[in-house]
Design a protein around this motif. Structure first.
Motif, PDB file in Angstrom:
ATOM      1  N   GLU A 199      -7.438  -2.697  -5.320  1.00  0.00           N
ATOM      2  CA  GLU A 199      -6.765  -1.462  -4.922  1.00  0.00           C
ATOM      3  C   GLU A 199      -5.757  -1.022  -5.979  1.00  0.00           C
ATOM      4  OE1 GLU A 199      -5.608  -1.076  -0.744  1.00  0.00           O
ATOM      5  OE2 GLU A 199      -6.674  -2.954  -0.367  1.00  0.00           O
ATOM      6  N   ALA A 200      -4.918  -1.979  -6.411  1.00  0.00           N
ATOM      7  CA  ALA A 200      -3.891  -1.605  -7.391  1.00  0.00           C
ATOM      8  C   ALA A 200      -4.476  -1.509  -8.804  1.00  0.00           C
ATOM      9  CB  ALA A 200      -2.747  -2.612  -7.352  1.00  0.00           C
ATOM     10  N   ARG A 247       0.834  -1.216   0.000  1.00  0.00           N
ATOM     11  CA  ARG A 247       0.000   0.000   0.000  1.00  0.00           C
ATOM     12  C   ARG A 247       0.861   1.256   0.000  1.00  0.00           C
ATOM     13  NH1 ARG A 247      -3.816  -3.178   3.417  1.00  0.00           N
ATOM     14  NH2 ARG A 247      -5.474  -3.701   1.932  1.00  0.00           N
ATOM     15  N   LEU A 287       4.145   0.542 -11.728  1.00  0.00           N
ATOM     16  CA  LEU A 287       3.759   0.017 -10.417  1.00  0.00           C
ATOM     17  C   LEU A 287       4.276  -1.399 -10.184  1.00  0.00           C
ATOM     18  CD1 LEU A 287       2.268   0.277  -7.765  1.00  0.00           C
ATOM     19  CD2 LEU A 287       0.150  -0.386  -8.926  1.00  0.00           C
ATOM     20  N   ALA A 313       1.140   3.648 -15.484  1.00  0.00           N
ATOM     21  CA  ALA A 313       0.647   2.491 -14.731  1.00  0.00           C
ATOM     22  C   ALA A 313       1.660   1.349 -14.679  1.00  0.00           C
ATOM     23  CB  ALA A 313      -0.664   2.005 -15.344  1.00  0.00           C
ATOM     24  N   LEU A 339       1.933   1.716  -3.503  1.00  0.00           N
ATOM     25  CA  LEU A 339       0.813   2.169  -4.320  1.00  0.00           C
ATOM     26  C   LEU A 339       0.565   3.665  -4.117  1.00  0.00           C
ATOM     27  CD1 LEU A 339      -1.518   1.519  -6.229  1.00  0.00           C
ATOM     28  CD2 LEU A 339      -2.908   0.896  -4.235  1.00  0.00           C
ATOM     29  N   ALA A 340       0.599   4.088  -2.864  1.00  0.00           N
ATOM     30  CA  ALA A 340       0.379   5.500  -2.557  1.00  0.00           C
ATOM     31  C   ALA A 340       1.454   6.356  -3.213  1.00  0.00           C
ATOM     32  CB  ALA A 340       0.364   5.711  -1.047  1.00  0.00           C
ATOM     33  N   HIS A 379       3.263   5.587  -5.762  1.00  0.00           N
ATOM     34  CA  HIS A 379       3.077   5.516  -7.211  1.00  0.00           C
ATOM     35  C   HIS A 379       2.010   6.500  -7.671  1.00  0.00           C
ATOM     36  CE1 HIS A 379       2.359   3.849 -11.200  1.00  0.00           C
ATOM     37  NE2 HIS A 379       1.081   3.766 -10.897  1.00  0.00           N
ATOM     38  N   ARG A 380       0.919   6.541  -6.925  1.00  0.00           N
ATOM     39  CA  ARG A 380      -0.192   7.414  -7.309  1.00  0.00           C
ATOM     40  C   ARG A 380       0.220   8.881  -7.270  1.00  0.00           C
ATOM     41  NH1 ARG A 380      -4.855   3.946  -5.578  1.00  0.00           N
ATOM     42  NH2 ARG A 380      -5.057   2.721  -7.490  1.00  0.00           N
ATOM     43  N   SER A 381       0.953   9.217  -6.233  1.00  0.00           N
ATOM     44  CA  SER A 381       1.316  10.624  -6.073  1.00  0.00           C
ATOM     45  C   SER A 381       2.443  11.038  -7.016  1.00  0.00           C
ATOM     46  CB  SER A 381       1.719  10.898  -4.622  1.00  0.00           C
ATOM     47  OG  SER A 381       2.901  10.197  -4.311  1.00  0.00           O
TER      48      SER A 381
END
Lengths: 198, 198
Positions: B136-137, B69, B85, B82, B72-73, B75-77
């Motif tokens: 989630e991912a 997680r 990831l 895609a 993932l966080a 990566h998102r920010s």
DNA sequence: GTCTATACGAAGATAGAC
DNA sequence: GTCTATCTTCGTATAGAC
């Protein structure tokens, strides 16, 4: 019964028990009961529990390679395109799952790879399969890696008996369908009427 | 030392020992020694060996998901594409290997999946990871399968300590390079100076 | 919160008979 | 070739003190 037949029978029984309970979790008495003989006789035949376990994983590996070589020979003589070999080998692997405990014993050997004696056998065995796929079957290293990857996921899913949740848990069902595909029927059948009926 | 701290410390020690020797192969005394306390105290704290093992794999799983997680966080920010990831999660997984025994304990739990109690936890844990990757991912089912496949091959190779043959066996070296890629350095480092120097 | 002492039940292996 | 009896060691768990 002759000594050789008895050995074979004990190894078969041991494969089943070791596959279920692992090296440490298995007692020589459980193996003896599964083979219908006395516990001291098991020890007498193989010397130690460790020696028996080594025979089990070596036998399992030998069967796996024999089965793969059969598929390869058939493939070669059939004149099919090269891509047809992969699913053939995959099916052969799933077929071996039916030989109770065979693939589970191999996995048990792998996770006990930290053991000084078992580890050597586990590494040797894994590399033997690797060499077969690359040198005999003619896979490129990357193809070997992909094949082994799917094989390992399949093996782990079988170890945790994920197919037993088929039809009862939507995620498990999706995962089982994705991982086993058209082989799912065969897997469910193998896991007993309980799972198959679900 | 407070009870909570002690628990944490015992779980850490247990993770290491269970990872090496599996559920059945581990004694509560080995865990106690690794934690620097007495054997009865280990039992006192967790009730039974089985309860301790369940805590170990649940803790391992929790750490894995926390780590995923985080990636993932991040990566998102970061606004990366895609595809970036997957290697991030892969690296995070390898990083966890450094937490001695963590990934091995998980594998030990998986191969003990035939056990009525451990099996339930193993299936639940595996599905939790699956659900994370998909929901989630945002992986497609097929991407999840590929990711998990490579993860399982990696895990098995680590269990049998294949990287320890790096530089000593050409097939093992080829396989290790293919499976670990640029993470190989990290893996060799983790496995001690013996392997790293080879 | 942590220990020592110990009860109790396996489990691997050996001895020796048939 | 196969068994019964048994030795010995180990491992989980409990009791109870400090």
């Amino acid at each position: 019964m002759t000594s050789a037949e008895r050995r074979e029978q004990i190894i078969q029984a041991a494969t089943s028990v070791f596959g279920d309970r692992g090296y440490h979790g298995t007692t020589t008495d459980q193996v003896a009961k599964a083979a219908g003989i006395s516990q001291p006789y098991v020890v007498r035949m193989f010397g130690t529990k460790e020696a028996l376990f080594l025979e089990v994983i070596n036998a399992a590996l030998a069967m796996l390679l024999v089965s793969f070589r059969e598929q390869l020979a058939e493939h070669r003589s059939s004149g099919e395109p090269a891509e047809a070999l992969v699913p053939k080998l995959g099916n052969a692997f799933i077929d071996l799952v039916k030989t109770r405990g065979l693939h589970r014993s191999l996995m048990q050997g792998f996770v006990s790879g930290g053991d000084p004696v078992i580890g050597v056998a586990a590494r040797r065995g894994f590399l033997e399969v690797y060499a077969f796929l690359r040198d005999e079957a003619g896979f490129a290293p990357e193809e070997v890696q992909t094949f082994l990857s799917y094989g390992m996921l399949t093996s782990v899913l079988l170890c945790i008996e994920m197919p037993s949740l088929f039809g009862r848990d939507s995620d498990a069902t999706e995962l089982a369908c994705a991982a086993f595909g058209h082989k799912l029927d065969l897997v469910l059948e193998t896991m007993g009427p309980d799972a198959a009926s679900a």
